[in-house]
Scaffold this motif. Structure first.
Motif: not given
Length: 399
Positions: A353-379
């Motif tokens: 499914g989609n990456i939830p847009p709320t993930i943008s609320n995590l303003r402190g992120l310096s590293l995000l790994n969502l690789s090797d899943n079956s995500l789709s839709g818009e970044i």
């Protein structure tokens, strides 16, 4: 068979005799004994590494030597040896066992080699032993069990080999009152044996040390399962680190009852099952790392609700769920995780499914790994924190 009252009387008698022997010993020994022991300790070091100990000479009091702390009152005796990070290399001399008033031994971050001398068990007042980050070898010293005053034992990042002894009892003292459950009281606060070459199962006694605040056995070759009542037996834990081993079974639900926990690390084992409930109780959690195991959970049965439970951990800075079998749509509540979250690993699962847009609320992120899943839709169009490294993987499709 002796009654509990008789056992207590026996313990009192032993304690009294110990005081008598110590009194006699203190009159027979002096600061000169400590000086001789320390000079012998220095003589076993590689000469090219002892420049920092230039003040250690026979013509002065050891109380004036670098890294040596003496008692403030009464007869001057050496009570602390603080030699961390001095670039020292060589063997730990057995004469260290003659420092009979020593309370703290700090030799970490040096280049000591060879075994930990068995004579260390003579140091009955020793409460701190930190020899971490050296090149010490040999088996786990059985004689530590005799050191009743021990509160901190840190042997991490060495080359200690073999099994932990089944009869291991560390930092235990006899109580002088009747307790129908136990006539011994635990005082050990820190047990750090990470990054060695230990193997086998963890002795049950370790999971009964109710005084423990830090328990770190990561990066060894240990196996077995965790006791179901671990949360009741270790109520004071702040740090629980067992990653990079061979543990099987499940996460005990009672672990999440230790509300003061700050660090939970199970990564790189063979654990399975689901994430147990109770994470919402861990308000002080800083690190939750269960990556690279065999955990399964699906949003179809509410199994991903543990992510929502973690939103109560307002200080969470590190979250790793990667390399498991989690399946489903990433819940929008992920955006309510801690503003302090800097690293988020969710790759290698079955998220879709989609990456939830709320993930943008995590303003402190310096590293995000969502690789090797079956995500789709818009970044998400908004910037995702400060992430300089963000992996989405070839299996995901975005437009």
């Amino acid at each position: 068979m002796a009654t509990p009252c008789q056992i207590v009387q026996f313990i009192k008698a032993v304690a009294l005799l110990n005081c008598v022997f110590r009194s006699v010993g203190s009159t027979m020994q002096s600061i000169h004994t400590d000086k001789v022991a320390l000079l012998s300790f220095k003589s076993r070091l590689v000469s090219s590494t002892v420049s920092s100990l230039s003040s250690w000479n026979p013509n002065s009091s050891p109380c004036n030597w670098t890294g040596v702390i003496c008692s403030k009152y009464g007869n001057k005796r050496v009570v602390e040896l603080r030699l961390s990070g001095m670039g020292l290399s060589g063997f730990i001399d057995p004469h260290i066992g003659n420092l009979s008033f020593l309370q703290s031994l700090q030799l970490q971050n040096n280049q000591f080699t060879g075994p930990i001398p068995i004579q260390i068990h003579h140091l009955l007042q020793l409460s701190v032993v930190n020899v971490s980050s050296n090149n010490l070898q040999g088996g786990f010293p059985l004689n530590f069990s005799a050191m009743a005053a021990l509160e901190i034992l840190d042997l991490s990042s060495n080359k200690i080999t073999g099994r932990l002894p089944e009869s291991l009892e560390l930092g235990t003292k006899p109580t002088l009152w009747h307790n129908s459950r136990n006539l011994w009281e635990y005082f050990l606060v820190t047990l750090a044996l990470a990054s060695n070459q230990l193997y086998g199962t963890v002795p049950p006694a370790i999971f009964n040390m109710s005084s423990l605040v830090t328990l770190a056995l990561a990066s060894n070759q240990l196996w077995g399962t965790f006791p179901k009542d671990i949360g009741e037996k270790l109520p004071k834990l702040l740090v629980f680190n067992f990653c990079f081993n061979k543990f099987t079974g499940t996460i005990p639900e009672s672990l999440h009852n230790i509300t003061r926990l700050q660090v939970i690390r199970f990564a790189h084992n063979f654990l399975e099952g689901t994430v147990p409930p109770g994470l919402e109780k861990l308000h002080n959690l800083l690190t939750y790392n269960i990556g690279n195991n065999k955990f399964v959970d699906s949003d179809a049965n509410g199994g991903l609700n543990f992510i929502t439970s973690l939103t109560n951990s307002s200080r969470l800075a590190f979250l790793a769920l990667d390399g498991n079998n989690f399946e489903g749509v990433i819940p929008g509540s992920i955006g309510n995780l801690s503003k302090d979250l800097s690293k988020l690993y969710m790759g290698g699962n079955r998220f879709y499914g989609n990456i939830p847009p709320t993930i943008s609320n995590l303003r402190g992120l310096s590293l995000l790994n969502l690789s090797d899943n079956s995500l789709s839709g818009e970044i998400p169009s908004r910037e995702i924190g400060k992430a300089s490294l963000a992996w989405f993987g070839e299996e995901s499709t975005f437009w």
